[in-house]
Design a protein around this motif. Structure first.
Motif, PDB file in Angstrom:
ATOM      1  N   LEU A 365      30.030 -10.829  24.890  1.00 10.16           N
ATOM      2  CA  LEU A 365      30.236 -11.011  26.464  1.00 10.16           C
ATOM      3  C   LEU A 365      30.674 -12.244  26.345  1.00 10.16           C
ATOM      4  N   SER A 366      31.833 -12.601  27.502  1.00 11.10           N
ATOM      5  CA  SER A 366      32.460 -13.719  27.801  1.00 11.10           C
ATOM      6  C   SER A 366      31.432 -14.619  28.519  1.00 11.10           C
ATOM      7  N   ALA A 367      31.377 -16.072  28.381  1.00  8.46           N
ATOM      8  CA  ALA A 367      30.376 -16.672  29.342  1.00  8.46           C
ATOM      9  C   ALA A 367      30.100 -16.654  30.657  1.00  8.46           C
ATOM     10  N   SER A 368      31.200 -16.311  31.239  1.00 10.26           N
ATOM     11  CA  SER A 368      31.260 -15.920  32.687  1.00 10.26           C
ATOM     12  C   SER A 368      30.476 -14.687  32.864  1.00 10.26           C
ATOM     13  N   GLY A 369      30.317 -13.803  32.112  1.00 12.64           N
ATOM     14  CA  GLY A 369      29.928 -12.410  32.219  1.00 12.64           C
ATOM     15  C   GLY A 369      30.615 -11.408  32.653  1.00 12.64           C
ATOM     16  N   ASP A 370      32.115 -11.738  32.787  1.00 11.20           N
ATOM     17  CA  ASP A 370      32.851 -10.799  33.652  1.00 11.20           C
ATOM     18  C   ASP A 370      33.770  -9.805  32.455  1.00 11.20           C
TER      19      ASP A 370
END
Length: 449
Positions: A365-370
């Protein structure tokens, strides 16, 4: 000119002015800069932005050793195609349809979410890892040469940016497996490589450079290669065995002292693996293997205290990841029917299977969660050419996409081919030059219907 056109379109949407900008400032002879004010608030993560599907330019690029970041990319040329008899390959996919994490107690399955290919290279592209800013993905790739793959280990570490076909190769030795993890500042990539006596954890600059060995390991199989870099940059979690005996154990390597310490072992677990740091730098998650039909995911603090069972199931685990807010976990499970991605909310252990098709392994997952990246193995149908005037000549694969191509038909003059392809995720009709396979990629598929 293309960049200027794009900026003008953005300004038009924002109601901005080049003469008196509020959002985008022009820097003469340098480029553009965002100057809008940012409002920092604690809020729910934004819905996932659906990325545009890959264009036909998604071909295996010429491998680069250590390109300068400011060097313009040359047009990618295709290498001559070999006769490939194997039609199954693993493609690294970008899953781009997640909505906000649900807050209802019972997590419900939603409508299927869109999956967009991140790579479409021949061969196996696996074990993705997002950079801290979510703009790049490091992954392992075998280069797509099936003869080399059969003759010797051929997996190396690569980095590729989102919305770009430029590919940077960071290692050049060929391993049985590579599992990467980014440093918190994004300047380095640690990787656990499996290759006989040289198996161990190494670190390399994210834009290419000299590799350095951190610690020797003796991982017995691919699933034990997963590593995790702590958010404070001080520790790398990894799996290893002790004294050559069966049963994986988890360790933490100190980037300050270059010494390893074992993570406290739970005697109830025959093996433990996939120690993964949470974003808050306080928690970890890991997989406890009770037996071949009983696995359990736990969370704990950094010292192995306050262990808590999250989920128990009878499936093999192919990676896990924390959600951006550390309120849940994503777990890849291999079932008798294939892979599935399961989201578990920690506060009440409510879970749901993500409506992703095809699902896969090694979620990141990307750190921003998107954004979520994972690897998915699929069988592909491709177009082949046979020379009827030379029956002894072997068939030739026409387009080296790792996506479905079928229903090919020549134009009456024999110069073009129309066919159906899923290169952008869905089935579309394409028209291509049929005269040669050694063409510039940008000219290969010239129109989409």
């Amino acid at each position: 000119r293309s960049l200027a056109t794009a900026m003008n379109k953005i300004r038009e949407v924002l109601g901005d002015s080049a003469e008196a900008p509020k959002f985008i400032e022009t820097l003469p002879k340098r480029g553009y800069r965002f100057i809008g004010k940012l409002l920092h608030e604690e809020k729910e993560p934004p819905p996932l932005v659906v990325l545009e599907g890959k264009s036909p330019e998604s071909q295996p690029p010429e491998r680069q050793q250590h390109p300068r970041a400011d060097t313009p990319h040359e047009p990618i040329r295709l290498k001559p195609l070999a006769w490939v008899l194997v039609g199954a390959a693993a493609a690294l996919l970008m899953y781009v349809g997640i909505e906000r994490w649900r807050s209802a107690r019972t997590l419900q399955n939603d409508a299927p979410l869109a999956v967009v290919p991140f790579t479409a290279y021949q061969g196996n592209a696996i074990v993705p890892a997002f950079s801290p800013d979510g703009s790049m993905i490091a992954f392992a790739w075998d280069g797509g040469d099936l003869k080399e793959i059969a003759d010797r280990p051929n997996i190396d570490l690569y980095v590729k940016a989102l919305h770009s076909e430029s590919l940077l190769q960071l290692t050049h030795h060929g391993y049985e497996l590579v599992s990467p993890a980014w440093s918190p500042d994004g300047t380095q990539i640690a990787y656990h490589r499996s290759i006989g006596d040289d198996t161990g954890i190494y670190v390399v600059p994210a834009l290419g450079g000299e590799e350095h060995k951190l610690v020797t390991t003796h991982i017995p199989y691919d699933l034990a290669a997963a590593i995790s870099w702590s958010p404070d940059g001080k520790w790398i979690a990894y799996d290893d065995i002790i004294g050559g005996k069966p049963g994986d154990r988890m360790f933490m390597f100190s980037m300050e002292t270059h010494e390893s310490r074992p993570f406290p072992h739970d005697p109830a677990c025959a093996a433990e693996a996939s120690l993964t740091f949470a974003h808050d730098n306080k928690q970890v998650a890991y997989v406890c293997v009770h037996n071949i039909d009983w696995l359990e995911v736990f969370t704990a603090d950094r010292n192995g205290n306050n262990r808590r069972s999250v989920l128990s199931y009878p499936y093999i685990t192919f990676g896990l990841a924390w959600t951006h807010n550390d309120e849940g976990l994503l777990i890849s499970q291999q079932t008798g029917a294939g892979f599935k991605l399961v989201e578990v909310r920690l506060k009440d252990r409510a879970s749901r299977e993500l409506p992703v098709s095809p699902a896969g392994m090694w979620p990141s997952l990307s750190a921003s969660g998107d954004k979520l990246a994972f690897a998915s193995q699929e069988q592909r149908i491709n177009l082949w050419r046979r020379d009827l005037k030379n029956p002894k000549a072997p068939p030739v694969r026409m387009y080296p996409y790792n996506r479905n191509q079928d229903q090919g038909e020549y134009s009456p003059d024999g110069k073009r081919i129309v066919f159906i392809s899923t290169i952008r995720g869905e089935s579309d009709a394409w028209v291509s030059d049929a005269r040669s396979e050694e063409r510039r990629v940008g000219k290969e598929c010239r129109s989409r219907w």
